[in-house]
Design a protein around this motif. Structure first.
Motif, short mmCIF file in Angstrom:
data_model
loop_
_atom_site.label_atom_id
_atom_site.label_comp_id
_atom_site.label_asym_id
_atom_site.label_seq_id
_atom_site.Cartn_x
_atom_site.Cartn_y
_atom_site.Cartn_z
N ALA A 133 -3.56 10.28 -4.23
CA ALA A 133 -3.55 9.09 -4.92
C ALA A 133 -3.16 7.82 -4.05
N ALA A 134 -3.64 6.61 -4.29
CA ALA A 134 -3.41 5.56 -3.51
C ALA A 134 -3.02 4.43 -4.49
N LEU A 174 0.82 -1.20 0.00
CA LEU A 174 -0.05 -0.14 -0.14
C LEU A 174 0.72 1.26 0.01
N GLU A 175 0.52 2.17 -0.87
CA GLU A 175 1.16 3.49 -0.72
C GLU A 175 0.18 4.44 -1.14
N VAL A 176 0.08 5.65 -0.28
CA VAL A 176 -0.81 6.76 -0.28
C VAL A 176 -0.06 7.98 -0.28
N ALA A 219 2.28 11.26 5.73
CA ALA A 219 2.25 12.35 4.74
C ALA A 219 1.25 13.40 5.24
N ARG A 220 1.55 14.76 5.04
CA ARG A 220 0.89 15.87 5.31
C ARG A 220 0.17 16.37 3.89
N LEU A 221 -0.87 16.50 3.84
CA LEU A 221 -1.50 16.95 2.51
C LEU A 221 -2.30 18.11 2.83
N ALA A 222 -2.40 19.08 1.80
CA ALA A 222 -3.09 20.42 1.89
C ALA A 222 -4.69 19.96 1.84
N PRO A 223 -5.53 20.66 2.63
CA PRO A 223 -6.77 20.53 2.52
C PRO A 223 -7.46 20.53 1.36
#
Length: 186
Positions: A171-172, A151-153, A162-166
């Protein structure tokens, strides 16, 4: 030092303190977290609690609800219990803990693999590399099925963060390799 680890004088907090003082890496993996002695997630040691058992021959501790055990597995009959509320794995995640998963048989006769299994993604099949995989939460658990999951996200392998912007798209990638047809992956 030996008294701390004897059955009569064992104290988990003292053991952790001793191991830290000695510079010895270690893990604490709570198991069947909703039964017997439910896990109090508010007391967890975030440095040592890297994993939590989500399945054993006692059943699933993934989330509170109808107690589920694989129909082909024996073990203690807990009837229609739903487990201790707020002691399940999902509650630990909601409380902000970052935990990988493990599965085990909780079988004390030296016959592992009778029910829950843990897979550790590791560079090598060596003790140190396996420990590193456990510490990095590069694990998955099953109710006994033998398989391989990758699994990779957002470009980060399982166990990572990981920090993602709101509102950013996520992508997974999931690869499942099993020895039998899989009904579902959760």
């Amino acid at each position: 030092r030996e008294r701390m680890f004897s059955a009569k004088h064992y104290r988990p907090l003292d053991a952790r303190r001793l191991l830290r003082t000695a510079g010895t890496p270690f893990l604490v993996v709570p198991h069947h977290t909703m039964l017997l002695q439910p896990t109090d997630w508010s007391l967890s040691d975030r440095g040592a609690f890297r994993l939590a058992e989500v399945y054993s021959n006692h059943g699933s501790s993934e989330e509170t609800g109808t107690w589920w055990r694989h129909p082909n597995q024996g073990g203690r009959d807990y009837g229609q219990t739903t487990g201790a509320r707020a002691h399940d794995y999902a509650s630990a995640l909601r409380a902000g803990l970052r935990l990988g998963v493990s599965g085990a048989s909780d079988e004390h006769a030296g016959r592992p693999g009778l029910s829950g299994l843990t897979c550790v993604l590791s560079e090598r099949l060596e003790r140190a590399a396996l420990f590193d995989g456990l510490m990095a939460r590069r694990t998955f658990a099953t109710s006994g099925a033998r398989m391989l999951l990758e699994l990779e996200v957002a470009g980060v392998a399982q166990g990572g963060e990981a920090r993602l912007a709101p509102g950013a798209p996520v992508a997974a990638r999931l690869a499942v390799h099993g020895s039998a047809e899989q009904e579902r992956v959760e």
